[in-house]
Scaffold this motif. Structure first.
Motif, PDB file in Angstrom:
ATOM      1  N   LEU A  65       0.830  -1.202   0.000  1.00 12.66           N
ATOM      2  CA  LEU A  65       0.000   0.000   0.000  1.00 12.66           C
ATOM      3  C   LEU A  65       0.867   1.255   0.000  1.00 12.66           C
ATOM      4  O   LEU A  65       0.597   2.214  -0.726  1.00 12.66           O
ATOM      5  CB  LEU A  65      -0.957   0.010   1.194  1.00 12.66           C
ATOM      6  CG  LEU A  65      -1.804   1.266   1.373  1.00 12.66           C
ATOM      7  CD1 LEU A  65      -2.694   1.504   0.159  1.00 12.66           C
ATOM      8  CD2 LEU A  65      -2.632   1.165   2.642  1.00 12.66           C
ATOM      9  N   SER A  66       1.934   1.243   0.796  1.00 13.86           N
ATOM     10  CA  SER A  66       2.840   2.403   0.848  1.00 13.86           C
ATOM     11  C   SER A  66       3.487   2.657  -0.499  1.00 13.86           C
ATOM     12  O   SER A  66       3.592   3.807  -0.948  1.00 13.86           O
ATOM     13  CB  SER A  66       3.925   2.179   1.906  1.00 13.86           C
ATOM     14  OG  SER A  66       3.348   2.090   3.184  1.00 13.86           O
ATOM     15  N   CYS A  67       3.909   1.602  -1.162  1.00 15.88           N
ATOM     16  CA  CYS A  67       4.533   1.742  -2.482  1.00 15.88           C
ATOM     17  C   CYS A  67       3.524   2.286  -3.494  1.00 15.88           C
ATOM     18  O   CYS A  67       3.832   3.219  -4.241  1.00 15.88           O
ATOM     19  CB  CYS A  67       5.068   0.389  -2.928  1.00 15.88           C
ATOM     20  SG  CYS A  67       5.954   0.452  -4.495  1.00 15.88           S
ATOM     21  N   ALA A  68       2.323   1.727  -3.512  1.00 17.33           N
ATOM     22  CA  ALA A  68       1.292   2.192  -4.449  1.00 17.33           C
ATOM     23  C   ALA A  68       0.914   3.645  -4.170  1.00 17.33           C
ATOM     24  O   ALA A  68       0.721   4.430  -5.102  1.00 17.33           O
ATOM     25  CB  ALA A  68       0.058   1.287  -4.365  1.00 17.33           C
ATOM     26  N   ALA A  72       1.291   6.822  -6.652  1.00 19.07           N
ATOM     27  CA  ALA A  72       0.134   7.677  -6.971  1.00 19.07           C
ATOM     28  C   ALA A  72       0.431   9.150  -6.699  1.00 19.07           C
ATOM     29  O   ALA A  72      -0.010  10.018  -7.447  1.00 19.07           O
ATOM     30  CB  ALA A  72      -1.087   7.213  -6.185  1.00 19.07           C
ATOM     31  N   LYS A  73       1.201   9.416  -5.644  1.00 21.34           N
ATOM     32  CA  LYS A  73       1.544  10.810  -5.335  1.00 21.34           C
ATOM     33  C   LYS A  73       2.583  11.366  -6.301  1.00 21.34           C
ATOM     34  O   LYS A  73       2.489  12.509  -6.740  1.00 21.34           O
ATOM     35  CB  LYS A  73       2.070  10.915  -3.898  1.00 21.34           C
ATOM     36  CG  LYS A  73       0.981  10.805  -2.857  1.00 21.34           C
ATOM     37  CD  LYS A  73       1.537  10.980  -1.454  1.00 21.34           C
ATOM     38  CE  LYS A  73       0.419  10.885  -0.434  1.00 21.34           C
ATOM     39  NZ  LYS A  73       0.917  11.053   0.935  1.00 21.34           N
ATOM     40  N   SER A  79      -1.178  11.707 -15.428  1.00 21.55           N
ATOM     41  CA  SER A  79       0.052  12.277 -15.977  1.00 21.55           C
ATOM     42  C   SER A  79       0.951  11.243 -16.643  1.00 21.55           C
ATOM     43  O   SER A  79       2.021  11.590 -17.129  1.00 21.55           O
ATOM     44  CB  SER A  79       0.838  12.968 -14.859  1.00 21.55           C
ATOM     45  OG  SER A  79       1.409  11.998 -13.996  1.00 21.55           O
ATOM     46  N   MET A  80       0.529  10.008 -16.692  1.00 18.90           N
ATOM     47  CA  MET A  80       1.370   8.955 -17.254  1.00 18.90           C
ATOM     48  C   MET A  80       1.524   9.154 -18.763  1.00 18.90           C
ATOM     49  O   MET A  80       0.527   9.220 -19.481  1.00 18.90           O
ATOM     50  CB  MET A  80       0.775   7.575 -16.967  1.00 18.90           C
ATOM     51  CG  MET A  80       0.566   7.288 -15.482  1.00 18.90           C
ATOM     52  SD  MET A  80       2.094   7.162 -14.579  1.00 18.90           S
ATOM     53  CE  MET A  80       2.402   5.444 -14.785  1.00 18.90           C
ATOM     54  N   PRO A  81       2.759   9.219 -19.261  1.00 22.42           N
ATOM     55  CA  PRO A  81       2.970   9.530 -20.672  1.00 22.42           C
ATOM     56  C   PRO A  81       2.584   8.415 -21.650  1.00 22.42           C
ATOM     57  O   PRO A  81       2.287   8.682 -22.796  1.00 22.42           O
ATOM     58  CB  PRO A  81       4.478   9.799 -20.762  1.00 22.42           C
ATOM     59  CG  PRO A  81       5.063   9.132 -19.582  1.00 22.42           C
ATOM     60  CD  PRO A  81       3.998   9.127 -18.523  1.00 22.42           C
ATOM     61  N   LYS A  82       2.568   7.163 -21.225  1.00 16.76           N
ATOM     62  CA  LYS A  82       2.276   6.044 -22.121  1.00 16.76           C
ATOM     63  C   LYS A  82       0.819   5.595 -21.983  1.00 16.76           C
ATOM     64  O   LYS A  82       0.516   4.422 -21.980  1.00 16.76           O
ATOM     65  CB  LYS A  82       3.194   4.867 -21.818  1.00 16.76           C
ATOM     66  CG  LYS A  82       4.643   5.224 -21.725  1.00 16.76           C
ATOM     67  CD  LYS A  82       5.389   4.774 -22.921  1.00 16.76           C
ATOM     68  CE  LYS A  82       6.846   5.034 -22.972  1.00 16.76           C
ATOM     69  NZ  LYS A  82       7.506   5.925 -22.197  1.00 16.76           N
ATOM     70  N   GLY A  83      -0.080   6.533 -21.859  1.00 18.01           N
ATOM     71  CA  GLY A  83      -1.478   6.177 -21.641  1.00 18.01           C
ATOM     72  C   GLY A  83      -1.743   6.118 -20.155  1.00 18.01           C
ATOM     73  O   GLY A  83      -0.820   6.166 -19.349  1.00 18.01           O
ATOM     74  N   PRO A  84      -2.988   6.026 -19.780  1.00 16.17           N
ATOM     75  CA  PRO A  84      -3.321   6.092 -18.369  1.00 16.17           C
ATOM     76  C   PRO A  84      -2.869   4.868 -17.574  1.00 16.17           C
ATOM     77  O   PRO A  84      -3.449   3.805 -17.677  1.00 16.17           O
ATOM     78  CB  PRO A  84      -4.845   6.233 -18.359  1.00 16.17           C
ATOM     79  CG  PRO A  84      -5.290   5.736 -19.687  1.00 16.17           C
ATOM     80  CD  PRO A  84      -4.149   5.896 -20.631  1.00 16.17           C
ATOM     81  N   GLY A  85      -1.805   5.031 -16.844  1.00 16.49           N
ATOM     82  CA  GLY A  85      -1.448   4.085 -15.803  1.00 16.49           C
ATOM     83  C   GLY A  85      -0.765   2.797 -16.142  1.00 16.49           C
ATOM     84  O   GLY A  85      -0.859   1.848 -15.382  1.00 16.49           O
ATOM     85  N   ARG A 108      -4.161  -1.011  -9.108  1.00 13.87           N
ATOM     86  CA  ARG A 108      -5.384  -1.255  -9.888  1.00 13.87           C
ATOM     87  C   ARG A 108      -6.556  -0.494  -9.266  1.00 13.87           C
ATOM     88  O   ARG A 108      -7.352   0.129  -9.968  1.00 13.87           O
ATOM     89  CB  ARG A 108      -5.667  -2.753  -9.940  1.00 13.87           C
ATOM     90  CG  ARG A 108      -6.941  -3.108 -10.631  1.00 13.87           C
ATOM     91  CD  ARG A 108      -6.906  -2.690 -12.077  1.00 13.87           C
ATOM     92  NE  ARG A 108      -7.453  -3.748 -12.885  1.00 13.87           N
ATOM     93  CZ  ARG A 108      -7.297  -3.831 -14.166  1.00 13.87           C
ATOM     94  NH1 ARG A 108      -6.617  -2.913 -14.809  1.00 13.87           N
ATOM     95  NH2 ARG A 108      -7.828  -4.800 -14.832  1.00 13.87           N
ATOM     96  N   LEU A 109      -6.657  -0.534  -7.944  1.00 12.74           N
ATOM     97  CA  LEU A 109      -7.737   0.185  -7.252  1.00 12.74           C
ATOM     98  C   LEU A 109      -7.613   1.698  -7.419  1.00 12.74           C
ATOM     99  O   LEU A 109      -8.615   2.410  -7.413  1.00 12.74           O
ATOM    100  CB  LEU A 109      -7.752  -0.173  -5.766  1.00 12.74           C
ATOM    101  CG  LEU A 109      -8.152  -1.609  -5.431  1.00 12.74           C
ATOM    102  CD1 LEU A 109      -7.916  -1.899  -3.957  1.00 12.74           C
ATOM    103  CD2 LEU A 109      -9.597  -1.876  -5.813  1.00 12.74           C
ATOM    104  N   PHE A 110      -6.372   2.181  -7.606  1.00 15.52           N
ATOM    105  CA  PHE A 110      -6.136   3.619  -7.782  1.00 15.52           C
ATOM    106  C   PHE A 110      -6.327   4.057  -9.224  1.00 15.52           C
ATOM    107  O   PHE A 110      -6.135   5.224  -9.549  1.00 15.52           O
ATOM    108  CB  PHE A 110      -4.727   3.998  -7.335  1.00 15.52           C
ATOM    109  CG  PHE A 110      -4.449   3.835  -5.856  1.00 15.52           C
ATOM    110  CD1 PHE A 110      -5.458   3.636  -4.930  1.00 15.52           C
ATOM    111  CD2 PHE A 110      -3.143   3.876  -5.394  1.00 15.52           C
ATOM    112  CE1 PHE A 110      -5.172   3.481  -3.578  1.00 15.52           C
ATOM    113  CE2 PHE A 110      -2.847   3.729  -4.052  1.00 15.52           C
ATOM    114  CZ  PHE A 110      -3.863   3.527  -3.138  1.00 15.52           C
ATOM    115  N   GLY A 111      -6.675   3.142 -10.134  1.00 11.12           N
ATOM    116  CA  GLY A 111      -6.942   3.496 -11.515  1.00 11.12           C
ATOM    117  C   GLY A 111      -5.814   3.230 -12.491  1.00 11.12           C
ATOM    118  O   GLY A 111      -5.915   3.577 -13.666  1.00 11.12           O
TER     119      GLY A 111
END
Length: 177
Positions: A65-68, A72-73, A79-85, A108-111
């Motif tokens: 969770l901390s890594c994800a 996310a922060k 803002s992902m350059p290669k498409g969303p996420g 995955r839960l964060f989109g």
């Protein structure tokens, strides 16, 4: 319980903020990052298990969770350059791999759109359960990594390394250039 938690977090904070002899700090836009050495990380792990009664799966959930959350922060999905996420999560057979599986699930839960490369799967219930959870969330597992680095670069904006943890010790005997 509150006293115990305060004592634990004070000690953890003190341990984390103690400068290391070689890899002390790095300035990143005026905020300081501190690094733990292998021995310090092992001591914190031992303390969490022995003195505070954390289980392996609890620590994996917290680490993943901390890594994800950090991803996310630092790299918002929009803002992902290669498409969303698009995120490639490479995981190994140890606890660091479990952290990676949990991270992928939270991403995955964060989109985000994580994909998992998991070349060596242990025959342990905890890891089988984490794999099932990711599969049930439709997170794809790659059977191989493309040999052409450009394919990975074109498909993913980030790569999460969950292959080896701090317990890995190896010696390099020779280097050919």
């Amino acid at each position: 319980m509150l006293k115990l938690s305060r004592r634990f977090f004070k000690r953890l904070t003190r341990t984390i903020s103690t400068p290391l002899p070689r890899f002390t700090t790095r300035d990143m836009s005026s905020s300081e990052i501190k690094y733990l050495g292998q021995e310090e990380a092992q001591n914190i792990d031992k303390e969490l298990f022995d003195e505070y009664g954390f289980s392996v799966d609890q620590l994996m959930e917290l680490a993943g969770l901390s890594c994800a959350t950090a991803i996310a922060k630092a790299y918002p999905v929009q803002s992902m350059p290669k498409g969303p996420g698009g995120v490639l999560v490479c995981v190994g057979p140890g606890n660091n791999g479990g952290d990676g599986l949990v991270c992928a699930r939270h991403l995955r839960l964060f989109g985000y759109r994580p994909s998992i490369f998991y070349p060596k799967r242990p025959d342990k219930t905890l890891f089988k359960n984490l794999t099932t959870q990711c599969e049930k969330m439709d997170i794809p597992f790659l059977s191989y990594l493309p040999s052409e680095p450009g394919l990975i670069n074109d498909s993913y904006s980030l790569i999460v390394d969950g292959l080896f943890g701090f317990r890995l010790i190896f010696t390099c005997t020779s280097i050919s250039i």
